[in-house]
Design a protein around this motif. Structure first.
Motif, PDB file in Angstrom:
ATOM      1  N   GLY A 654       0.840  -1.195   0.000  1.00  0.00           N
ATOM      2  CA  GLY A 654       0.000   0.000   0.000  1.00  0.00           C
ATOM      3  C   GLY A 654       0.866   1.231   0.000  1.00  0.00           C
ATOM      4  O   GLY A 654       2.096   1.156  -0.011  1.00  0.00           O
ATOM      5  N   GLN A 655       0.209   2.377   0.056  1.00  0.00           N
ATOM      6  CA  GLN A 655       0.965   3.622   0.013  1.00  0.00           C
ATOM      7  C   GLN A 655       0.605   4.511   1.190  1.00  0.00           C
ATOM      8  O   GLN A 655       0.591   4.050   2.316  1.00  0.00           O
ATOM      9  N   ALA A 656       0.283   5.769   0.935  1.00  0.00           N
ATOM     10  CA  ALA A 656       0.224   6.751   2.021  1.00  0.00           C
ATOM     11  C   ALA A 656      -1.027   6.649   2.878  1.00  0.00           C
ATOM     12  O   ALA A 656      -1.044   7.179   3.985  1.00  0.00           O
ATOM     13  N   TRP A 657      -2.094   5.978   2.416  1.00  0.00           N
ATOM     14  CA  TRP A 657      -3.298   5.935   3.247  1.00  0.00           C
ATOM     15  C   TRP A 657      -4.023   4.604   3.117  1.00  0.00           C
ATOM     16  O   TRP A 657      -3.965   3.932   2.105  1.00  0.00           O
ATOM     17  N   ILE A 658      -4.706   4.280   4.191  1.00  0.00           N
ATOM     18  CA  ILE A 658      -5.600   3.116   4.223  1.00  0.00           C
ATOM     19  C   ILE A 658      -6.794   3.493   5.083  1.00  0.00           C
ATOM     20  O   ILE A 658      -6.659   4.214   6.079  1.00  0.00           O
ATOM     21  N   ASP A 659      -7.981   3.028   4.693  1.00  0.00           N
ATOM     22  CA  ASP A 659      -9.210   3.446   5.364  1.00  0.00           C
ATOM     23  C   ASP A 659     -10.151   2.264   5.521  1.00  0.00           C
ATOM     24  O   ASP A 659     -10.255   1.412   4.630  1.00  0.00           O
ATOM     25  N   VAL A 660     -10.830   2.235   6.656  1.00  0.00           N
ATOM     26  CA  VAL A 660     -11.938   1.306   6.857  1.00  0.00           C
ATOM     27  C   VAL A 660     -13.168   2.141   7.178  1.00  0.00           C
ATOM     28  O   VAL A 660     -13.149   2.945   8.115  1.00  0.00           O
ATOM     29  N   SER A 661     -14.228   1.989   6.375  1.00  0.00           N
ATOM     30  CA  SER A 661     -15.466   2.736   6.572  1.00  0.00           C
ATOM     31  C   SER A 661     -16.631   1.766   6.697  1.00  0.00           C
ATOM     32  O   SER A 661     -16.576   0.638   6.204  1.00  0.00           O
ATOM     33  N   SER A 662     -17.699   2.240   7.318  1.00  0.00           N
ATOM     34  CA  SER A 662     -18.801   1.351   7.671  1.00  0.00           C
ATOM     35  C   SER A 662     -19.638   0.936   6.474  1.00  0.00           C
ATOM     36  O   SER A 662     -20.271  -0.109   6.496  1.00  0.00           O
ATOM     37  N   GLY A 663     -19.699   1.775   5.464  1.00  0.00           N
ATOM     38  CA  GLY A 663     -20.554   1.463   4.330  1.00  0.00           C
ATOM     39  C   GLY A 663     -22.002   1.826   4.552  1.00  0.00           C
ATOM     40  O   GLY A 663     -22.830   1.665   3.660  1.00  0.00           O
ATOM     41  N   ASP A 664     -22.347   2.344   5.713  1.00  0.00           N
ATOM     42  CA  ASP A 664     -23.695   2.794   6.026  1.00  0.00           C
ATOM     43  C   ASP A 664     -23.821   4.246   5.575  1.00  0.00           C
ATOM     44  O   ASP A 664     -23.259   5.154   6.182  1.00  0.00           O
ATOM     45  N   GLU A 665     -24.562   4.482   4.475  1.00  0.00           N
ATOM     46  CA  GLU A 665     -24.600   5.825   3.906  1.00  0.00           C
ATOM     47  C   GLU A 665     -25.266   6.829   4.837  1.00  0.00           C
ATOM     48  O   GLU A 665     -24.889   7.995   4.889  1.00  0.00           O
ATOM     49  N   LYS A 666     -26.269   6.416   5.584  1.00  0.00           N
ATOM     50  CA  LYS A 666     -27.013   7.350   6.433  1.00  0.00           C
ATOM     51  C   LYS A 666     -26.207   7.753   7.650  1.00  0.00           C
ATOM     52  O   LYS A 666     -26.103   8.937   7.989  1.00  0.00           O
ATOM     53  N   ASN A 667     -25.647   6.779   8.332  1.00  0.00           N
ATOM     54  CA  ASN A 667     -24.877   7.057   9.547  1.00  0.00           C
ATOM     55  C   ASN A 667     -23.443   6.554   9.404  1.00  0.00           C
ATOM     56  O   ASN A 667     -22.852   6.061  10.359  1.00  0.00           O
ATOM     57  N   GLY A 668     -22.927   6.658   8.214  1.00  0.00           N
ATOM     58  CA  GLY A 668     -21.605   6.106   7.950  1.00  0.00           C
ATOM     59  C   GLY A 668     -20.501   6.852   8.659  1.00  0.00           C
ATOM     60  O   GLY A 668     -20.585   8.058   8.907  1.00  0.00           O
ATOM     61  N   PHE A 669     -19.467   6.131   8.993  1.00  0.00           N
ATOM     62  CA  PHE A 669     -18.271   6.717   9.587  1.00  0.00           C
ATOM     63  C   PHE A 669     -17.107   5.806   9.264  1.00  0.00           C
ATOM     64  O   PHE A 669     -17.280   4.680   8.784  1.00  0.00           O
ATOM     65  N   GLY A 670     -15.912   6.299   9.519  1.00  0.00           N
ATOM     66  CA  GLY A 670     -14.746   5.503   9.196  1.00  0.00           C
ATOM     67  C   GLY A 670     -13.524   5.958   9.959  1.00  0.00           C
ATOM     68  O   GLY A 670     -13.571   6.898  10.770  1.00  0.00           O
TER      69      GLY A 670
END
Length: 853
Positions: A654-670
């Motif tokens: 990988g490179q400079a960033w990696i992200d895990v997000s909830s995939g919940d569009e209404k109350n999504g966060f990551g």
């Protein structure tokens, strides 16, 4: 099959191509590789003279550059054979580079400088990409390669047993943007001595008969390789014998003619829509130093080019094209797959350090001269605040950046010169009076700041120096003038201090708590989201068993945990209204880690500057961030792009960033992790693990067994430093603009002192602006030909974008539409009447690609 009898039931045409795989650095150093280039090329020319039927393929423009400089007679022979069509230019890159660790722009420069070298010296470019020994191939390559003039790509690794993504040795590889390149996998090996040729043919036919039974054309590379060598007389005669006895369809040929033969079958080939991984996984965390040198030097050169273009647009400076090009070539050489991946011998990195140091010095010198030239054109005088000293903050990103910045300078003491002009100087002859300094922006608005200790060990050593921390707000690809006002017209702005305790940091956005034993973060509570982001108990520094070789050939995941750093000590090292910092010192085995956690006033992000004194052998160090997003979606940055991967726990590049997000569009966060120098990750059930390094013996390759009786030296021993940032966010990574934040982390705001003088430029200015919201003007440089400017426009979110780009100094504004994941290159003529047009990645015009002006 029996020798001397026809062995092929189905008729196959076997295209034999002479080749010499040559690692300029691996188990030898650069001087030895340099010597071997000349020996190998001389041998190849001799074989071409002796056997009029054969051809020879060689890539890596760096090798040709060495020969052109040191052996012009040999270079003339090569040019004649290229013209004849028997010396085959392949690859189209400066070296056979790794494609996972370098920045996207570095991969562009690999082709830019190589293809233009080939065009200049041979009147043609390579049309076949060639990376047989590279360990993995990022998903952005189809677009990069095709836009460098390449129509096909030949590789070997990963082999069939290493990847399920590739169903056959011939396929159409489709990139994330939709670019398509015909791709050919070498079967078994890119080398074949005389005794190995028959087996190579058998293995290739077997693979084709199983996966592509309708295709009767196969390709074979023969010749001695790795340390060079190339086609031997014995190998050539063996091919002639096999053609007469076993394989009547065997012939000497070229990659281009082979690709012509398979052209009618392209629509029948399978399609691959993903990256080509994994030959080796551990190499993306081997030799931490070279990864850091590469990422930071590449970033510095990009910043230097941008600021040099800004300076050139003022008319106060010339663009240092040749020195920047030379510096880039030093970087590109060290992106060779056995250097940047950390798999070479220890001594090789002495040369690499020198090359990166040279390139960094060029970037630094270019920035200093360019910033001085720009400052000379800026109106820094301020009648409203005459008792003030200016400095300038530059933004190398193509969007406005609001970021904290530290600025250190001498306190200024006004004295009248004989000329009557007001000047500031520090004579050191008497103590300065206590002054209340107000920090002001370009329009005179007071800006809050925090007083910091100076860089010297003790303030008493530098009683006349000050250091300020403040949140700067700088327009895109431009600057803002700030000034220190000593007039006492008003008191400095003061704000309530942030909260910091023995094991806690807190602002209005987050509350962070650390484990008293391990020093790891066990609670990261986001007040805005009203969510706990890490599942407890958590730890930061995990030690794992490193049981394989330097490459990690047999590794799928580093998952054998041995323990974690503990016995933590905590020290509050900074209290203030703009930032608080907590130092955590922890230990494991014979190693010590120091992490300085910094929380700023206006952000939910936590930044850490980490130093580890490492003394472990065959151990892996990872930083673990066990988020609550166990069922989230994991997205990782790759060169000029991104890819979504399963949270399997496997080791990945990988490179400079990696992200895990909830995939919940209404109350999504990551939750995202960005860093300044690491290339290896793993993620499982929401636990993001950044691989700091692994510490095998240098260049240990299984099945070799290393014991202490061999007296080996081990990798990564000693002190290592890098920085990372944790970014909690609402929505997904696009909503949080994580690629933008990562780019700004690698290319932060830069301050430069200035004098008071009149000028034609205002106190706040952008040299380039765009309303394309999710793109980056990632590279801004002078065109390789003529006086134009190149703008590299990279789409970051996988979404279409349409808008305009404006260059006030050229009085130009043009429309620009960018497709999802597209890398678009725009050529801006300096002539106000000239038309902006699109060019490819080697800066050659693409037909029908004019842009709206």
């Amino acid at each position: 099959m029996h020798d001397g009898k026809p062995e092929i039931i189905l008729p196959y045409s076997i295209h034999a191509i002479g080749h010499a795989h040559l690692d300029p650095v691996w188990q030898w150093t650069k001087p030895e590789g340099y010597h071997e280039v000349f020996a190998t090329f001389r041998s190849a020319l001799d074989r071409l003279n002796e056997f009029p039927e054969i051809c020879f393929a060689a890539g890596s423009a760096q090798f040709y550059h060495w020969v052109a400089e040191a052996a012009p007679e040999m270079f003339s022979e090569i040019k004649a054979r290229v013209l004849e069509g028997r010396w085959l230019l392949v690859g189209g890159w400066w070296v056979e580079a790794d494609t996972n660790c370098p920045s996207g722009e570095a991969l562009v420069r690999q082709g830019l400088y190589a293809q233009r070298f080939f065009r200049h010296h041979f009147g043609r470019i390579a049309t076949v990409g060639f990376a047989p020994d590279t360990f993995g191939h990022s998903w952005t390559l189809p677009q990069i390669l095709t836009k460098q003039g390449l129509t096909a790509y030949i590789y070997m690794r990963p082999e069939p047993h290493e990847s399920e993504a590739v169903p056959a040795p011939l396929f159409r590889w489709i990139g994330a943007d939709g670019s398509i390149i015909t791709t050919i996998a070498i079967i078994s090996s890119y080398n074949a001595a005389s005794s190995e040729i028959k087996d190579r043919i058998r293995q290739t036919i077997e693979r084709f008969s199983q996966t592509l039974p309708h295709i009767r054309d196969i390709m074979l590379f023969y010749g001695v390789g790795n340390h060079g060598g190339g086609p031997t007389i014995a190998a050539i005669k063996e091919i002639e014998t096999l053609r007469k006895t076993c394989f009547p369809g065997l012939c000497f040929d070229s990659p281009d003619r082979y690709i012509e033969k398979i052209q009618p079958h392209l629509d029948q080939l399978p399609i691959v829509r993903t990256e080509l991984q994994h030959h080796a996984r551990g190499c993306y965390s081997a030799c931490a130093d070279v990864k850091k040198w590469d990422r930071q030097t590449s970033s510095a050169l990009l910043v230097a080019e941008k600021i040099a273009i800004m300076a050139a647009l003022t008319g106060h400076a010339d663009y240092p094209h040749e020195s920047l090009r030379t510096a880039w070539k030093k970087v590109l050489f060290n992106q060779f797959h056995d250097i940047l991946t950390g798999t070479s011998i220890e001594q090789a990195y002495i040369d690499a350090a020198a090359d990166y140091g040279f390139a960094t010095s060029v970037a630094q010198d270019t920035m200093m001269k360019s910033m001085r030239a720009i400052s000379a054109a800026i109106h820094t005088d301020d009648d409203d605040h005459p008792l003030s000293s200016p400095f300038i903050v530059f933004n190398p990103c193509s969007w406005p950046v609001q970021s904290y910045l530290e600025f250190e300078t001498d306190l200024m003491n006004p004295e009248r010169h004989d000329s009557g002009t007001m000047a500031w100087r520090n004579s050191g002859e008497r103590p300065f009076p206590k002054v209340k300094i107000v920090l002001r922006d370009a329009i005179g608005t007071a800006v809050p700041y925090q007083m910091m200790p100076t860089a010297a060990a003790k303030q008493e050593n530098q009683p006349y120096r000050i250091r300020l921390l403040f949140r700067a707000d700088v327009p895109p690809l431009g600057y803002q003038v700030y000034r220190l006002d000593y007039s006492r017209q008003q008191a400095p702005l003061k704000r309530a201090p942030l909260k910091i305790g023995a094991t806690t940091l807190e602002n209005d956005h987050v509350r962070i708590r650390l484990n008293k034993r391990t020093g790891g973060i066990i609670s990261y509570f986001n007040k805005t989201l009203n969510r706990e982001l890490l599942r407890a108990p958590g730890t930061t520094a995990v030690v794992l068993e490193d049981w394989d070789d330097t490459w990690g050939h047999r590794i799928r995941a580093y998952d054998r945990e041995l323990g974690c750093f503990a016995d933590a000590e905590f020290h509050v090292i900074e209290k203030g209204a703009e930032r608080v910092r907590l130092r955590v010192i922890s230990h494991w085995g014979r190693s010590t880690m120091v992490q300085d956690f910094a929380l700023h006033r206006d952000s939910a992000a936590l930044t850490c500057n980490l130093s580890v004194d490492w003394h472990e052998k065959y151990k892996v160090l990872k930083l673990s961030f066990p988020t609550v997003l166990e069922k989230g979606r994991c997205t990782c940055s790759i060169p000029y792009g991104f890819i979504e991967r399963p949270m399997s726990g496997d080791e990945e590049p990988g490179q400079a960033w990696i992200d895990v997000s909830s995939g919940d569009e209404k109350n999504g966060f990551g939750f995202a992790v960005i860093n300044d120098s690491k290339c290896g990750y793993s993620v499982k059930d929401g636990d993001i693990r950044l691989t700091v390094f692994h510490s095998t013996a240098w260049s240990h390759h299984n099945p070799e067994v290393v014991s202490e009786q061999d007296h080996p030296r081990y990798m990564e021993q000693g002190i290592h430093e890098f920085a990372y940032r944790l970014i909690p966010h609402s929505g997904d990574w696009r909503d949080a603009r994580i690629p933008h934040q990562a780019e700004a982390f690698l290319m932060p705001l830069i301050s430069f002192p200035a004098r008071v003088h009149p000028g034609r430029l205002p106190g706040r200015h952008s040299f380039f602006t765009t309303d394309l919201s999710h793109v980056s003007l990632s590279a801004v440089k002078k065109a390789e030909d003529g006086d134009g400017i190149i703008l590299r426009v990279v789409e970051l979110h996988g979404l279409p974008a349409e808008g305009s780009i404006e260059i006030p100094a050229l009085k130009k504004c043009f429309g620009c539409a960018v497709n999802p994941c597209e890398i678009k290159t725009c050529l801006l003529p300096l002539d106000p009447k000239g038309e902006v047009c699109e060019v490819n990645l080697i800066e050659e015009h693409a037909e029908g690609k004019s842009l709206q002006t």
